[in-house]
Design a protein around this motif. Structure first.
Motif, mmCIF file in Angstrom:
data_model
loop_
_atom_site.group_PDB
_atom_site.id
_atom_site.type_symbol
_atom_site.label_atom_id
_atom_site.label_comp_id
_atom_site.label_asym_id
_atom_site.label_seq_id
_atom_site.Cartn_x
_atom_site.Cartn_y
_atom_site.Cartn_z
ATOM 1 N N ARG A 227 49.244 83.732 -95.154
ATOM 2 C CA ARG A 227 50.327 83.967 -95.285
ATOM 3 C C ARG A 227 50.503 85.420 -96.335
ATOM 4 O O ARG A 227 49.163 85.970 -96.729
ATOM 5 C CB ARG A 227 51.262 83.026 -95.992
ATOM 6 C CG ARG A 227 51.036 82.515 -97.085
ATOM 7 C CD ARG A 227 51.893 81.534 -98.380
ATOM 8 N NE ARG A 227 50.908 81.076 -99.100
ATOM 9 C CZ ARG A 227 50.873 81.679 -100.671
ATOM 10 N NH1 ARG A 227 52.123 82.736 -100.562
ATOM 11 N NH2 ARG A 227 50.707 81.308 -101.538
ATOM 12 N N LEU A 228 51.329 85.309 -96.765
ATOM 13 C CA LEU A 228 52.138 86.275 -97.595
ATOM 14 C C LEU A 228 52.157 86.020 -98.960
ATOM 15 O O LEU A 228 53.189 85.147 -98.977
ATOM 16 C CB LEU A 228 52.975 88.117 -97.291
ATOM 17 C CG LEU A 228 53.276 88.669 -98.309
ATOM 18 C CD1 LEU A 228 52.410 89.688 -97.853
ATOM 19 C CD2 LEU A 228 54.449 89.780 -97.895
ATOM 20 N N ASP A 229 51.435 86.382 -100.025
ATOM 21 C CA ASP A 229 51.978 86.233 -101.063
ATOM 22 C C ASP A 229 53.032 86.478 -101.802
ATOM 23 O O ASP A 229 52.937 87.856 -101.507
ATOM 24 C CB ASP A 229 50.790 85.237 -102.041
ATOM 25 C CG ASP A 229 50.004 86.626 -102.949
ATOM 26 O OD1 ASP A 229 50.469 87.560 -102.709
ATOM 27 O OD2 ASP A 229 49.216 86.956 -103.787
ATOM 28 N N ILE A 235 46.889 86.135 -98.235
ATOM 29 C CA ILE A 235 45.694 85.457 -98.576
ATOM 30 C C ILE A 235 45.993 84.016 -97.340
ATOM 31 O O ILE A 235 47.025 83.634 -96.550
ATOM 32 C CB ILE A 235 45.872 84.564 -99.855
ATOM 33 C CG1 ILE A 235 47.687 83.995 -100.246
ATOM 34 C CG2 ILE A 235 46.417 85.751 -100.757
ATOM 35 C CD1 ILE A 235 48.092 83.067 -101.389
ATOM 36 N N GLY A 236 44.217 83.616 -97.470
ATOM 37 C CA GLY A 236 44.028 81.994 -96.748
ATOM 38 C C GLY A 236 43.237 81.555 -96.982
ATOM 39 O O GLY A 236 42.634 81.715 -97.302
ATOM 40 N N VAL A 307 51.254 85.806 -86.152
ATOM 41 C CA VAL A 307 51.528 85.197 -87.520
ATOM 42 C C VAL A 307 53.365 86.652 -87.859
ATOM 43 O O VAL A 307 52.451 88.216 -87.731
ATOM 44 C CB VAL A 307 50.720 85.345 -88.833
ATOM 45 C CG1 VAL A 307 51.163 84.820 -89.663
ATOM 46 C CG2 VAL A 307 50.061 84.220 -87.746
ATOM 47 N N GLY A 308 53.527 85.806 -88.581
ATOM 48 C CA GLY A 308 55.247 87.034 -89.313
ATOM 49 C C GLY A 308 54.688 86.674 -90.829
ATOM 50 O O GLY A 308 54.188 85.622 -91.781
ATOM 51 N N PHE A 309 54.466 87.536 -92.002
ATOM 52 C CA PHE A 309 54.371 88.143 -93.358
ATOM 53 C C PHE A 309 55.742 87.769 -94.117
ATOM 54 O O PHE A 309 56.654 89.188 -93.424
ATOM 55 C CB PHE A 309 53.809 88.812 -94.407
ATOM 56 C CG PHE A 309 52.263 88.848 -93.090
ATOM 57 C CD1 PHE A 309 51.018 87.426 -93.397
ATOM 58 C CD2 PHE A 309 51.890 89.936 -92.043
ATOM 59 C CE1 PHE A 309 50.078 86.653 -92.805
ATOM 60 C CE2 PHE A 309 50.472 89.107 -91.140
ATOM 61 C CZ PHE A 309 49.599 88.109 -91.636
#
Length: 625
Positions: A227-229, A235-236, A307-309
């Motif tokens: 995911r996007l923080d 991060i993941g 995946v989308g961020f």
């Protein structure tokens, strides 16, 4: 090539990893996330079935073990057994039982089973296509409500909960060539079930989503999260399962961003990583639902995902998507396809048909998937089409808040939801329940569930449809969001039915005041009025008419526009849906008629009322930006 810093998993217990997704130390259940991208064998199609209302295949005479001649799960050829011993007998023969096509709810497949909610047996044979060095897992997208699964006569696992995916390893139960699988599916709910026996939707019992056999290497990628923080980093973490999980290289690549990193797994088989994306990263949003191909690779396995961020946060009473204020132009929706006889078989085409009405017809950007975890297919279509999602577990009305078992099943439902859908950009809210009555036991139960959910995923907002108090003084009505659970939520949500379940004149609704002591955003998670398509009343004063529903929407939307901390709506509901609770012989006939669409997709007058409101909101927020 830039290499990711290797993080030590145990450090997460001391807060050293911050918001990087991590996994608990105790061995978690097999997840097999993104099951659709794995080597698999689809078991959809014809299955034999046998109704067992007295549960003779499960419990024997005087409550003991079931008689061998009644065991539907036995791995026996009955014809051969009778030839070998003419003096024996059987009171079942699954190989000669009638057939049903799965996945499908038995309620909609057989008229005589319309309201049956007991025990049902299913059986089919399948060919083992796995290689000698592969492991095999029986994967269920969902079975409603309890299931015990047998392979070649041996129990491989049981599961409770009707809306989430789960797996049983069957590697050592398979034989070369032909294999037999038998399922005992029990749809009976009791006071400790999640949901409880009384709801306002159709049961849809049985195997309602696909079944497959998934084949993996001996050591495989079980779970992969990314995911996007809020700081702008991707991060993941990835977790391996098998006999060789420690010290393994995991490579994560996003080709379109020209980014590849590697991380080494720790003793628990977990590798954590971070990627600094280029400025060209396109953030996912309803206006631009950009999805990137992400690949997780080890020496023996590969897992792909789209995946989308994006980020979702709050600031005071504002809701922020990617740092910008947004108004949720939504609808609530049950998992029920359009049609006169729906079976809860949500194909990609069925999901797109419903979502197109919401996004293109109503100018919507948000859907509340009520009141349980919807199919993975539905969530992936939401990612693709650009719809924000409220995900919910079925802690509904009056569950047994004093029951440890109810808490266990509720927590399991949330854990399995998060495990499956962590990478779905569309999901911005996890809801822990709907319209649960305030009380000490309930407050404790729901508070524990909020904390459990936050421990699973702290990157999304947590909410619930909570209660509000109404008071009228000197002719002025004020509705106060005073549910104590609200203090623990990120997003307040209230269901309001003034003018439908109350006897308020519709014209007074815009004068109602709304108040909250919390400095938090709120949505109206439900409001609605029944209308039978084609029933008209030119005066607009008769309930169940299209005109009354349209007036109800107009006045409720005027009320909503006066609530300063309101950031969205998910009216009840997109389409008419089956509900045994609704039995008016003229207007309902087993259907909840609050849909803006009829069960076959006909638009009622209120559809255009909401479409105009959402079109104006869309323009308003575009102007603010």
């Amino acid at each position: 090539m830039k290499f990711a810093k290797v993080w030590i998993f145990i450090a997460s217990l001391f807060g050293l990893l911050g918001n990087i997704p991590a996994f608990a130390q105790a061995a978690p259940p097999i997840e097999l996330t993104n099951s659709q991208s794995r080597k698999s064998q689809d078991l959809s199609g014809a299955w034999h079935y046998s109704v067992d209302p007295y549960r003779v295949g499960e419990v024997g005479f005087h409550g003991g073990a079931p008689s061998p001649n009644a065991q539907r799960f036995r791995d026996v050829n009955i014809d051969e057994a009778l030839i070998a011993n003419p003096f024996t007998f059987f009171e079942q023969d699954m190989d000669k039982a009638p057939e049903i096509t799965l996945p499908a709810a038995w309620n909609s497949s057989q008229t005589e089973l319309r309201y049956y909610d007991g025990l049902m047996w299913y059986r089919r044979n399948f060919e083992n296509i796995g290689a000698a060095n592969e492991r095999a897992f029986l994967h269920f997208d969902a079975v409603n409500y309890k299931v015990s699964a047998y392979v070649n006569g041996q129990l491989v696992g049981s599961h409770e909960g009707g809306f989430t995916a789960f797996n049983f390893e069957i590697t050592d139960k398979l034989r070369a060539g032909d294999n037999q699988i038998t399922l005992g599916v029990d749809c009976k709910h009791d006071e400790q079930s999640i949901p409880p026996p009384i709801t306002d939707w159709d049961l849809y019992c049985g195997v309602t989503r696909p079944i497959s056999v998934i084949y993996t290497p001996q050591t495989f990628i079980d779970s992969a999260r990314i995911r996007l923080d809020e700081g702008g980093k991707i991060i993941g973490s990835a977790r391996l399962n098998g006999s060789q999980v420690s010290g393994q290289n995991v490579e994560v690549s996003i080709a379109e961003l020209n980014k590849t990193v590697r991380a080494l797994t720790n003793n628990e088989g977990v590798a954590s990583f971070e990627i600094r994306p280029p400025r060209t990263l396109q953030k996912w949003s309803p206006d631009s639902p950009k999805l990137y191909d992400v690949r997780f690779t080890t020496a023996r396995d590969e897992l792909k995902d789209k995946v989308g961020f994006r980020t979702i946060t709050t600031r005071g009473t504002q809701l922020l998507l990617n740092g910008r204020p947004i108004f949720l132009r939504g609808m609530s929706m049950h998992e029920e396809e359009l049609g006169a006889n729906p079976s809860r078989n949500m194909t990609p085409e069925a999901a797109r048909a419903l979502f197109s009405q919401l996004k293109n017809g109503l100018h919507g950007n948000f859907v509340r998937l009520s009141h349980y975890t919807h199919s993975e297919t539905t969530l992936r279509i939401a990612d693709e089409m650009g719809l924000l999602v409220w995900g919910e577990i079925p802690v509904y009305w009056t569950v047994d808040f004093n029951s440890a078992h109810s808490m266990e099943i509720a927590q399991q439902a949330m854990r399995e939801s998060v495990s499956r859908d962590y990478n779905r950009a569309s999901i911005i809210v996890w809801s822990v329940g709907n319209e649960t009555p305030i009380g000490d036991a309930r407050n404790l139960f729901m508070g524990n569930l909020v904390r459990h959910t936050r421990s699973l995923d702290d990157s999304r907002l947590i909410s619930a449809a909570i209660m509000a108090g109404r008071k009228t003084e000197n002719g002025v009505t004020t509705i106060t969001v005073d549910d104590p659970l609200g203090a623990q939520l990120d997003l307040l949500a209230v269901n309001t039915y003034n003018g439908w379940y109350s006897e308020d004149e519709l014209d007074v609704l815009p004068s109602f005041n709304w108040a909250s002591n919390a400095n938090k955003p709120m949505i109206f998670s439900e409001f609605g009025a029944d209308a039978k398509f084609g029933f008209h009343d030119p005066t607009g004063r008769i309930k169940f008419s299209e005109e009354y529903q349209a007036r109800y929407y107009q006045r409720t939307l005027e009320m909503a526009d006066r609530v300063p901390f309101l950031v969205g709506l998910s009216p009840w509901i997109l389409k008419d849906f089956r509900s045994p609770r609704r039995q008016h012989p003229i207007y309902q006939e087993g259907w909840n008629r609050k849909g803006l669409l009829s069960e076959i997709g006909e638009r009622k007058l209120a559809f255009e009322v909401l479409a105009r409101f959402y079109r104006d909101k869309q323009l308003q927020y575009q102007t603010w930006r």
